[in-house]
Each structure stands twice: as structure tokens, then as C-alpha cells.
Design a protein around this motif. Structure first.
Motif, PDB file in Angstrom:
ATOM      1  N   VAL A   1      -0.640  10.990  -1.842  1.00 53.73           N
ATOM      2  CA  VAL A   1      -1.948  11.170  -1.553  1.00 53.73           C
ATOM      3  C   VAL A   1      -2.981  10.739  -2.295  1.00 53.73           C
ATOM      4  O   VAL A   1      -3.767  10.191  -1.907  1.00 53.73           O
ATOM      5  N   ASP A   2      -2.802  10.814  -3.556  1.00 52.54           N
ATOM      6  CA  ASP A   2      -4.008  10.247  -4.477  1.00 52.54           C
ATOM      7  C   ASP A   2      -3.805   8.914  -5.069  1.00 52.54           C
ATOM      8  O   ASP A   2      -4.553   8.429  -5.940  1.00 52.54           O
ATOM      9  N   ALA A   3      -2.765   8.262  -4.809  1.00 51.54           N
ATOM     10  CA  ALA A   3      -2.478   7.344  -5.514  1.00 51.54           C
ATOM     11  C   ALA A   3      -3.507   5.968  -5.016  1.00 51.54           C
ATOM     12  O   ALA A   3      -4.127   6.027  -4.066  1.00 51.54           O
ATOM     13  N   SER A   4      -3.766   4.942  -6.114  1.00 48.06           N
ATOM     14  CA  SER A   4      -4.692   4.129  -5.768  1.00 48.06           C
ATOM     15  C   SER A   4      -3.960   3.072  -4.934  1.00 48.06           C
ATOM     16  O   SER A   4      -2.756   2.955  -4.442  1.00 48.06           O
ATOM     17  N   TYR A   5      -4.803   1.996  -4.460  1.00 48.30           N
ATOM     18  CA  TYR A   5      -4.136   1.089  -3.440  1.00 48.30           C
ATOM     19  C   TYR A   5      -4.612  -0.192  -3.822  1.00 48.30           C
ATOM     20  O   TYR A   5      -5.737  -0.397  -4.331  1.00 48.30           O
ATOM     21  N   LYS A   6      -3.517  -1.282  -3.606  1.00 49.11           N
ATOM     22  CA  LYS A   6      -3.850  -2.681  -4.224  1.00 49.11           C
ATOM     23  C   LYS A   6      -3.346  -3.749  -3.345  1.00 49.11           C
ATOM     24  O   LYS A   6      -1.984  -3.600  -3.026  1.00 49.11           O
ATOM     25  N   ASP A   7      -4.085  -4.448  -2.729  1.00 50.47           N
ATOM     26  CA  ASP A   7      -3.224  -5.464  -1.802  1.00 50.47           C
ATOM     27  C   ASP A   7      -2.790  -6.859  -2.740  1.00 50.47           C
ATOM     28  O   ASP A   7      -3.655  -7.340  -3.339  1.00 50.47           O
ATOM     29  N   LEU A   8      -1.519  -7.004  -2.949  1.00 49.37           N
ATOM     30  CA  LEU A   8      -1.064  -7.934  -3.794  1.00 49.37           C
ATOM     31  C   LEU A   8      -1.120  -9.567  -3.249  1.00 49.37           C
ATOM     32  O   LEU A   8      -1.056 -10.349  -3.953  1.00 49.37           O
ATOM     33  N   LEU A   9      -1.363  -9.574  -1.945  1.00 53.16           N
ATOM     34  CA  LEU A   9      -1.123 -11.116  -1.188  1.00 53.16           C
ATOM     35  C   LEU A   9      -2.424 -11.043  -0.208  1.00 53.16           C
ATOM     36  O   LEU A   9      -1.760 -11.490   0.864  1.00 53.16           O
ATOM     37  N   PRO A  10      -3.566 -10.759  -0.640  1.00 55.25           N
ATOM     38  CA  PRO A  10      -4.418 -10.965   0.434  1.00 55.25           C
ATOM     39  C   PRO A  10      -4.567 -12.092   1.297  1.00 55.25           C
ATOM     40  O   PRO A  10      -4.857 -12.076   2.638  1.00 55.25           O
ATOM     41  N   LYS A  11      -4.241 -13.123   0.653  1.00 52.72           N
ATOM     42  CA  LYS A  11      -4.380 -14.547   1.466  1.00 52.72           C
ATOM     43  C   LYS A  11      -3.214 -14.974   2.290  1.00 52.72           C
ATOM     44  O   LYS A  11      -3.189 -15.958   2.933  1.00 52.72           O
TER      45      LYS A  11
END
Ligand code: ISL
Length: 558
Positions: A476-486
């Protein structure tokens, strides 16, 4: 009233009542039908239902045109049935949110029938009226959401009324305090009956610029005057303070053409307006200007950009997560996925991809069995008022026939509205007579009965996914990160907590693609979920080879 913010742990299932389950043999879904299917929903694992409108209505827009806010459309049932449904849901640990449609009423509503009698009628000012231009022209050049002009003339008043949707959906005048009081009373009525909140239909249209004039926007002319109008926040705050704050309920606003900045204003908890909103940036990645009839080639990077924007940018509010609803075409086959050879893989990929982002996931009826678009071949098969209006508008615009022939089946809302496919009998277990809208031809292979029996079905995948979602409470509270946006084909993101990292890897293509998992993660990773059966070595490898439309969710201990 102390709010528990239960919406952050909700898994919400949308029911479109007309199409869910018919119990009385009239070819249309109803409340008793929903009651009969509650065990199915409980078994799926959801804990909240969003019910599209069930109020009295002439059904010009399938109930989004309400003629009595405090009663039920008779073919759907009675208030008694409704109450029974709420109780039966609550018994099963399922909450209920209703659709609140208060930007407009039906033209059959008692208020409007009065309002149109004369300019002196006490209800006249419940709606938005304007004189025509001197030369006999419409009051403004505005364009409504169904592609038509927005004004309809009433001779008794020698004035036009505003309708941003169909003619039968006159817009309410929120400047009138009596209208505000009516809405508060509607909210109280349903909350006191036990409902747990509202999905607020086109709620960012309720306040209009009082100085109504011609618009100069490219297509949706006038929209600057009716989207996010000057008193929007004041109205929402008022409803919240005076009614919503007194119940442990939630609200999700359907907001059209909304920016991140608007969303922050609407959903930052200290502002006391809404709990969350639906934004459409991701569903607009295959069209131009947020208009689904203007088809655009889909690129995965744009979808990721849309998700990243809201996942990272909505720092003060809370996100809603969805890939389907009753206005959108079906997701299988969309976003570069496959509706044929890889239908099952695609549906599972799409599910995992959105479910584990940060926010509250919504599932639209039939999505959990991978229902597909209607694939109607003739205009007469479509029932939706929007489809027919847009067809006329596109023809008037002299767009090539071949384009219209593509964009109508692509964009029609009936794609999502074909009856729920429960089994392979003649009317798919939805009804015992011919339904109001044709059943999809693929009901023999795509239906709930078959899905329950097949252990690799999309339905069983959803059940497992929901169980995992509930077990991993810290998500629920975990952060988010896109590892391969491109990356052109892979969407890989990570959710991080103090103790764990959740790694969600998705291959949006038919290619076999290598992906290197961070070496630091190697010893400690567990595969929680995936749509291919893999041997231990494949699960644990640091360089994995993703198969077509493969999805994997790993949990990595830090
Ligand atoms: O369908 C659309 C684009 O996909 C939209 O233009 C849609 O009409 C808009 O998002 C507003 O939708 C809501 O209000 C309408 C109703 O017809 C829709 O079903 C409802 O979801 C008017 O009440």
C-alpha cells in the motif's frame, strides 16, 4: 466521524447492472441478479463494488440520465431489493459505492419537467438556460461530449437549455443553492441506507463559467468554460464538510481532461474534497487530444509515461488504478497486446501490470475472464447513444468512410457492455431470453464456468493475484520506480518498502527478450506471480528470458 481510509485497501469491482445478470427473464440485468452472483464476487476476492446507476431513468444513456434519485429503475428492482443487496454485500465483507450523477439529470426528471414550463417556474433555475443569438442561432458554438451541439430550444421559455451530453441530460445549475441542497439530500439518503461511498460522474463539470460565450478550443469548443469551473472546489468541499465527512465513506471522482495539478487540488486530504479521481492519461495513449475517435498509433513508452506521471507526481493524493470501465473498449488486445493467440497471456500481463502499482485497483465486470470487444459488423447492432451521435458527427465532418468504419467499432462503449458471459448456453447464462445487447460470439470459449474449471484461466489468475495483493499489505505505501522508461517492449517497475522490493516485469510484445535482474537481488528473490509455468532455474536466473507477453512479479528481501 473518524475516517478509516478503507479505500486504500479496497479492491473494487465495477458492475454495469444492465449487463451483469438477468434474474427475471426480461433480457436485462437486475439487482436480484447481482444478489445471486455475490458469492462469485466474494470468491474472486474483491471487497467493494462500484455499481453503475440503478436509479429511475428513461435510460437514454443507460441510467446516466436520472429521473428520480431516490428510487430504483423498475426493471432493475425496488428499493427493498436494493437494501437487501447492500445487506448481502456487507455480510460478505463487500462494500458498495454508487454512481452519483449530479452534473445533469434526465429531461424526464420532475425538476426539469417543471423547469421547462416557463421562465417563472420555481424549478426553472435548477438548470442552465440561455437565449439564442439575435440571428436565430444557438446561444454558443459549444460542442458536447457526444459530438453534438449543447443547446436545446424550449418554446415555452423561448430559451435554450444546456446539455453537455445527450439532449435528455440537461445540466444542473449548481449556482442555485437549492440544487446544492438537493444533492446533499441525495447523498444522505443513500448513505443512511448503508452505501459506502460514491463514484462521482463527470464531477469536474459541475461548475460552469457564469459568463457563457463562444469557445475557441479546437474540438470540444467551450470546454474551458465547463471543465474545472470556478466554483468546483468550493462545491466539493461543501459536500464533503456537510455530508461526506459524517460517514466513513469514500469518493472517487470521474474527472475529464484533468491535469496532475487539478488532481492534487481535488484529492489532497487536507483540502477535504474527494478521496481519489480517475484520470484518463493512460487510456488516451492510443488517441489524440483525449478523444477516442481520433485514433493514434500506440507506443508502450507513452503508456509508461502516463503511469509514471501519476505514480510519481501525485504526491499528495491517492491514485485509482484501472484499465477498463463501461466507457472504454476492452483491454485485451489493447496496448499492443493480443486478443487471439496470446489472449490469456495478455490478460494476465495487463492485470499484473496495473494491479501492483500504487493506488486502489478497479476491475470491470468481465475483465477477470478476459472478455473481448464486441466486433459488431453493422451500426444497427450498437445500442449506445454516444456511438450513434458520434457516427452522425463523423459523417458530417466528411471523414473517409473507411476511417469511420474503423473508429466506430474501436471506440464504441458497447464493446464493454455486452452481457457478462457466465457459461456457454444460448444466452451465456446471462438471461434466458435474447438480451438487450447482443452477446459476444465467443461466449462458448470465454465464460465464467469454463474459467472456474481451467486451472490456468485468467479468472484463476485474478484470484491468485488478489490473494497476493491482500497478503502483501506493505505494498500500500511502497514507493514506485520505473526501471526502463525508454524500453520499447518492456515495462519494468519496482515498489520498495523498508524490508522488501517488489519487481514487476512485463513484456508487451511477442518477442523473446532478455532481462538482467539486479545482481544484488539474486539470492533473495521469490517469484510471487507469473503467467508462464517456469522451472526453478528459470525463476531464479539473474538473466531471465521473457516469453511473449510474459509477466512476473518478484518479491526481494532487502
Ligand atoms: O466515453 C467517453 C470517452 O471514453 C467519455 O466522453 C465519457 O462520456 C465521459 O468520460 C463521461 O462519462 C460519464 O458520464 C457520461 C456517461 O455517458 C458515461 O457513461 C459516464 O461514465 C454522462 O453521464
Amino acid at each position: 466521524m473518524k475516517k478509516t481510509n478503507w479505500f486504500k485497501n479496497a479492491i473494487i469491482y465495477q458492475i454495469y447492472p444492465r449487463s451483469f445478470q438477468d434474474s427475471n427473464g426480461d433480457g436485462m440485468g437486475d439487482i436480484r441478479g447481482i444478489i445471486n452472483r455475490l458469492d462469485y464476487l466474494k470468491d474472486l476476492g474483491i471487497n467493494c463494488v462500484w455499481l453503475s446507476p440503478v436509479y429511475s431513468s428513461p435510460q437514454e444513456d443507460n441510467g446516466y440520465d436520472i429521473s428520480d434519485y431516490k428510487d430504483i429503475y423498475p426493471p432493475f428492482g425496488t428499493l427493498k431489493d436494493f437494501k437487501e443487496m447492500v445487506d448481502e454485500m456487507h455480510k460478505r465483507g463487500i462494500r458498495l459505492i454508487m454512481d452519483l450523477v449530479v452534473n445533469h439529470t434526465s429531461s424526464e426528471h420532475r425538476w426539469f419537467k417543471e423547469a421547462r414550463k416557463s421562465v417563472d417556474n420555481p424549478y426553472h433555475d435548477y438548470y442552465i438556460w440561455k437565449k439564442g443569438k439575435k440571428n436565430g442561432k444557438l446561444p454558443t458554438n459549444w460542442m458536447g461530449f457526444f459530438g453534438e451541439n449543447t443547446w436545446e430550444y424550449v418554446p415555452e421559455c423561448d430559451e435554450y437549455y444546456l446539455h453537455l451530453f445527450a439532449k435528455g441530460q440537461p445540466d444542473l445549475n449548481w449556482e442555485n443553492p437549492k440544487v446544492q441542497e438537493e444533492v446533499k439530500s441525495i447523498l444522505k439518503f443513500w448513505l443512511d441506507m448503508g452505501v459506502d461511498g460514491f463514484r462521482c460522474d463527470v464531477i469536474n463539470l459541475i461548475s460552469k463559467d457564469p459568463n457563457i460565450r463562444d469557445g475557441h478550443e479546437f474540438l470540444l469548443k467551450g470546454s474551458k468554460q465547463f471543465v474545472n469551473g470556478p466554483r468546483l472546489h468550493e462545491f466539493l468541499h461543501m459536500l464533503n464538510k456537510e455530508v461526506l465527512s459524517k460517514y466513513d465513506c469514500m469518493t472517487v471522482g470521474e474527472t475529464v481532461f484533468t491535469t496532475l495539478e487539478d488532481a492534487k487540488l481535488l484529492t489532497s486530504p487536507e483540502r477535504e474534497e474527494l478521496d481519489m479521481i480517475f484520470n484518463f492519461d493512460h487510456t488516451n495513449t492510443d488517441n489524440y487530444l483525449g478523444i477516442k475517435w481520433l485514433m493514434r498509433k500506440f507506443k508502450l513508452v507513452n503508456l509508461k509515461k502516463a503511469f509514471d506521471k501519476w505514480q510519481l507526481g501525485n504526491t499528495t493524493g491517492w491514485n485509482s488504478l484501472f484499465i477498463e470501465n463501461h466507457d472504454q473498449r476492452r483491454s485485451v488486445g489493447r496496448f499492443n497486446t493480443s486478443e487471439t493467440t496470446y489472449r490469456k497471456e495478455s490478460a494476465k500481463l495487463l492485470a499484473t501490470m496495473y494491479f501492483f502499482q500504487k493506488g486502489t485497483p478497479f476491475i470491470y465486470e468481465g475483465q477477470e475472464i478476459g472478455m473481448t470487444n464486441a466486433h459488431f459488423t453493422s451500426l444497427s447492432q450498437y445500442q449506445d447513444t454516444e456511438t450513434h451521435s458520434i457516427y452522425k458527427t463523423l459523417k458530417k465532418m466528411h471523414l473517409p468512410k473507411s476511417y469511420i468504419a474503423k473508429t466506430i467499432p474501436n471506440g464504441s462503449r458497447d464493446n464493454a457492455r455486452t452481457p457478462m458471459q457466465w457459461d456457454n448456453t444460448e444466452f451465456a447464462g446471462f438471461s434466458n431470453v435474447k438480451p438487450w445487447l447482443e452477446i459476444n460470439k465467443n461466449k462458448d470459449s470465454i465464460n465464467v464456468k469454463e474459467s472456474i474449471e481451467d486451472k490456468n484461466s485468467i479468472l484463476n489468475y485474478y484470484k491468485k493475484m488478489i490473494e497476493i495483493y491482500k497478503d502483501e499489505k506493505e505494498l500500500v505505501d511502497a514507493s514506485y520506480k520505473d526501471l526502463l522508461p525508454k524500453h520499447k517492449y518492456l515495462y519494468v517497475y519496482e515498489r520498495e518498502t523498508n524490508d522488501n522490493i517488489y519487481l514487476c516485469i512485463n513484456n508487451f510484445s511477442t518477442r523473446f527478450i532478455k532481462y538482467h535482474i539486479d545482481e544484488n537481488y539474486n539470492a533473495k528473490k521469490t517469484l510471487l506471480l507469473g503467467n508462464y509455468s517456469l522451472i526453478e532455474e528459470q525463476k531464479q536466473a539473474s538473466t531471465i528470458v521473457l516469453q511473449p507477453f510474459e509477466t512476473r512479479l518478484y518479491k526481494i528481501k532487502k
